[in-house]
Design an enzyme around this catalytic site. Structure first.
Site, PDB file in Angstrom:
ATOM      1  N   SER A 179       0.722  -1.397   0.014  1.00  0.00           N
ATOM      2  CA  SER A 179      -0.250   0.098   0.070  1.00  0.00           C
ATOM      3  C   SER A 179       0.916   1.248   0.025  1.00  0.00           C
ATOM      4  O   SER A 179       2.132   1.034   0.349  1.00  0.00           O
ATOM      5  CB  SER A 179      -0.749  -0.161   1.361  1.00  0.00           C
ATOM      6  N   TYR A 226      -1.959  -1.305  10.494  1.00  0.00           N
ATOM      7  CA  TYR A 226      -1.880  -1.148   8.905  1.00  0.00           C
ATOM      8  C   TYR A 226      -0.864  -0.535   8.442  1.00  0.00           C
ATOM      9  O   TYR A 226       0.096  -1.266   7.767  1.00  0.00           O
ATOM     10  CB  TYR A 226      -3.069  -0.713   8.457  1.00  0.00           C
TER      11      TYR A 226
END
Length: 262
Positions: free
Chosen positions: A144, A157
């Site tokens: 990401s 995350y």
């Protein structure tokens, strides 16, 4: 001609979003598929049968719990027995929870690290011996933009995605002479159902139309005012599986609309 005809690909989290789109792209190229996701057994088998019928490939489905190492090993062993050794490994499965570090629930931290990071280590470790024996393999981790930069309330995350980029680099170095490449793709905004709640929240709180809320959400982070279509990531995965990408390994490759260029 199907460029990956007969190759076997495992894609975690392949029943929706990026993973599902990537599965279609690879199936179009003749790849046999180990599908995985949060579906019950009947739904998963129906999806696998749909792929097999549409593309004329072999398929296998599992809803293995990626928090559990033994479940991962069993899934991969059964999949390899059904389809053959894995040639292409795509670690895509992920979950999210947002909260400040001070209030972040420890169980949510543990689940995110397990699913978004540790599961990739376990799948890679199990896939490497057969890849090394064949002297060909492609490992693609869907990281990401948050593997490169941070955002508030995303401690677990960001930690997991930063970690998966580090893992990718180490695997690339260790496997450089074995015909195996390892890369991480770092998307920014991707048009998946997970984004809808954020758009709706902005529209409601600021009294905006859905299109204006969508625009504000995207451009708050990235200059390009468009979300990626999940299939675009699948097409990039396909390129990384090609001979043209043989020299690309150990890279964190952004598809972020200029997010990290700022």
């Amino acid at each position: 001609m199907a460029v990956l005809n007969g190759k076997v690909a495992l894609i975690t989290g392949s029943t929706s979003g990026i993973g599902l789109a990537t599965a279609h792209v690879l199936a179009e190229q003749g790849c046999h598929l180990l599908l995985h996701g949060l579906m019950n057994e009947a739904e998963g088998q129906a999806l696998a049968a749909e792929f097999a019928g549409q593309y004329g490939i072999k398929t296998f489905f599992s809803n293995a719990d990626l928090r559990e190492m033994d479940s991962i090993h069993q899934f991969m062993a059964e999949g390899a027995q059904a389809l053959g050794d894995i040639d292409i490994l795509i670690n895509n499965a992920g979950i999210q929870h947002t909260e400040t570090v001070a209030a972040f629930p420890p169980e949510k931290w543990n689940d995110i690290i397990a699913i978004n990071l540790s599961s990739a280590f376990h799948t890679i470790q199990q896939a490497l011996p057969a890849m090394a024996q064949k002297r060909w393999g492609r490992i693609i981790n869907i990281a990401s933009v948050h593997g490169l930069v941070a955002s508030v309330n995303k401690a677990a995350y960001c930690a997991a995605k930063h970690g998966i980029i580090g893992l990718t680099k180490v695997v690339a170095l260790e496997c450089a002479e074995q015909g195996i490449t390892a890369n991480a793709i770092c998307p920014g905004w991707v048009d998946t159902p997970l984004i809808n709640k954020q758009i709706e929240a902005i529209a409601s709180s600021r009294n905006l139309s859905r299109s204006d809320a969508r625009y504000q959400l995207i451009t708050a982070k990235q200059p390009l005012p468009e979300m990626l279509d999940p299939r675009q990531i699948g097409e990039f995965v396909l390129f990384l599986c090609s001979d043209a990408a043989r020299g690309i390994t150990g890279a964190a490759l952004t598809m972020d609309g200029g997010w990290t260029a700022q």
